[in-house]
Design a protein around this motif. Sequence first.
Motif, PDB file in Angstrom:
ATOM      1  N   SER A 158      33.263  43.815  23.938  1.00 60.73           N
ATOM      2  CA  SER A 158      32.840  42.714  24.918  1.00 60.73           C
ATOM      3  C   SER A 158      32.893  43.683  26.273  1.00 60.73           C
ATOM      4  O   SER A 158      33.726  43.075  26.761  1.00 60.73           O
ATOM      5  CB  SER A 158      35.278  42.193  24.788  1.00 60.73           C
ATOM      6  N   TYR A 159      31.872  43.846  26.348  1.00 60.06           N
ATOM      7  CA  TYR A 159      31.429  44.871  27.032  1.00 60.06           C
ATOM      8  C   TYR A 159      30.547  43.600  27.941  1.00 60.06           C
ATOM      9  O   TYR A 159      28.926  43.781  27.966  1.00 60.06           O
ATOM     10  CB  TYR A 159      30.195  46.212  26.438  1.00 60.06           C
TER      11      TYR A 159
ATOM     12  N   GLY B 245      34.787  38.757  31.113  1.00 60.68           N
ATOM     13  CA  GLY B 245      33.443  37.956  30.888  1.00 60.68           C
ATOM     14  C   GLY B 245      34.135  37.285  29.442  1.00 60.68           C
ATOM     15  O   GLY B 245      35.065  37.967  29.308  1.00 60.68           O
ATOM     16  N   THR B 246      33.931  36.326  29.405  1.00 59.94           N
ATOM     17  CA  THR B 246      33.586  35.118  27.999  1.00 59.94           C
ATOM     18  C   THR B 246      32.780  35.502  27.159  1.00 59.94           C
ATOM     19  O   THR B 246      31.651  35.996  27.463  1.00 59.94           O
ATOM     20  CB  THR B 246      34.397  34.493  27.788  1.00 59.94           C
ATOM     21  N   GLY B 247      32.565  34.865  25.278  1.00 58.25           N
ATOM     22  CA  GLY B 247      31.723  34.874  25.082  1.00 58.25           C
ATOM     23  C   GLY B 247      30.335  33.509  25.492  1.00 58.25           C
ATOM     24  O   GLY B 247      29.573  33.246  25.109  1.00 58.25           O
TER      25      GLY B 247
ATOM     26  N   PHE C 147      23.897  34.368  32.877  1.00 58.51           N
ATOM     27  CA  PHE C 147      25.139  33.428  33.001  1.00 58.51           C
ATOM     28  C   PHE C 147      26.208  34.099  33.068  1.00 58.51           C
ATOM     29  O   PHE C 147      26.479  34.991  31.512  1.00 58.51           O
ATOM     30  CB  PHE C 147      24.621  31.967  31.726  1.00 58.51           C
ATOM     31  N   CYS C 148      27.176  33.999  33.587  1.00 60.85           N
ATOM     32  CA  CYS C 148      28.487  34.914  33.145  1.00 60.85           C
ATOM     33  C   CYS C 148      29.210  34.274  33.717  1.00 60.85           C
ATOM     34  O   CYS C 148      29.357  33.087  34.454  1.00 60.85           O
ATOM     35  CB  CYS C 148      29.001  36.137  34.398  1.00 60.85           C
ATOM     36  N   SER C 149      30.457  33.677  32.682  1.00 59.76           N
ATOM     37  CA  SER C 149      31.845  33.020  33.054  1.00 59.76           C
ATOM     38  C   SER C 149      32.421  33.452  34.030  1.00 59.76           C
ATOM     39  O   SER C 149      33.450  32.339  34.403  1.00 59.76           O
ATOM     40  CB  SER C 149      32.635  32.902  31.395  1.00 59.76           C
ATOM     41  N   ASP C 150      32.464  34.732  35.055  1.00 59.22           N
ATOM     42  CA  ASP C 150      32.991  34.610  36.198  1.00 59.22           C
ATOM     43  C   ASP C 150      32.390  34.950  36.657  1.00 59.22           C
ATOM     44  O   ASP C 150      31.210  35.743  36.649  1.00 59.22           O
ATOM     45  CB  ASP C 150      34.274  35.455  35.640  1.00 59.22           C
TER      46      ASP C 150
ATOM     47  N   LYS D 132      42.336  36.855  29.608  1.00 61.71           N
ATOM     48  CA  LYS D 132      41.805  37.356  30.646  1.00 61.71           C
ATOM     49  C   LYS D 132      40.696  38.483  30.854  1.00 61.71           C
ATOM     50  O   LYS D 132      39.602  38.854  31.215  1.00 61.71           O
ATOM     51  CB  LYS D 132      42.471  36.979  31.701  1.00 61.71           C
ATOM     52  N   HIS D 133      40.908  39.361  30.052  1.00 64.97           N
ATOM     53  CA  HIS D 133      40.341  40.690  29.825  1.00 64.97           C
ATOM     54  C   HIS D 133      38.802  40.948  28.418  1.00 64.97           C
ATOM     55  O   HIS D 133      38.707  41.877  28.419  1.00 64.97           O
ATOM     56  CB  HIS D 133      41.102  42.127  29.950  1.00 64.97           C
TER      57      HIS D 133
END
Length: 273
Positions: A213-214, A190-192, A177-180, A47-48
């Motif tokens: 992963s920022y 967020g994710t990849g 585009f953001c996964s969250d 999640k993080h």
Amino acid sequence: MTKNVKCEDGVFLHTLRTSGSCLASSQLVDHLYTFFVQWSPETIYSKHGSKRDFVTVHPHALGVIDSLISNSASKKWEIVTVTQQKQRCPSVCSSADSEPEELLPVLLDHSQILNEHHLEQLMHHIPPRTQGYPWKLMYSTAQHGTSLKTLYRQMGEVDRPVLMVIKDTDNQVFGAFCSDPFKVSSYCYGTGETFLYSFSPEFQIFRWSGANSYFVRGFLDSLQMGGGGGPFGLWLDADLYHGSSYSCDTFCNRPLSLHHDFTIQDLEVWTFV
């Protein structure tokens, strides 16, 4: 780095190490690992945004993968999306020379920024789990005013990925585009799947580089995307009036607009319903 594909019963299917030692072809392992990162990032990242030590695969899926890899007749194979497969295999009713017609996403609300050209490009790069769904406008500076707090408030009921579209006073269109959904957070999220993009002057997409992963971090006075010891890939102020874009390690992007610092004319956030 070690890449693992693991069955739910705890048995490792393949392991790839930087030393080159592996139980199967490193190409096949890389292909599977890349598939999970791009199309099912929740299996790779927590999640993080921290990377997991292994990928869990259902035993039934494990059997299929094992059969594919061990089959000597399968000398060349690849994982493709449904859209890609449809493009390669048009229906029997279509002529041999015709190309499959792809419909543009349905916009449930009017956009001050997006046109057909923008939609044609973006629809091919958003993750498969968001493709085929109508786009709903969740926030617009034209409708809701220029306030980052209002943007966060509008995201309160959203539980799916979002697409930010920005038009600056130089008439350049770009965004992320953001996964969250965007939110205030004490950590990066967020994710990849998360990426930056720009139509300035031609369409370019800047996906996750893997360096860190920022992805996204929201403050009450700013929204930040991408980083790594320097400026942000995309930064917006509390009034959604001033912004900046620099190259960053997270996305290895170029500046999204004509200038590092820009003034926002319109900003919209869409989700997929």
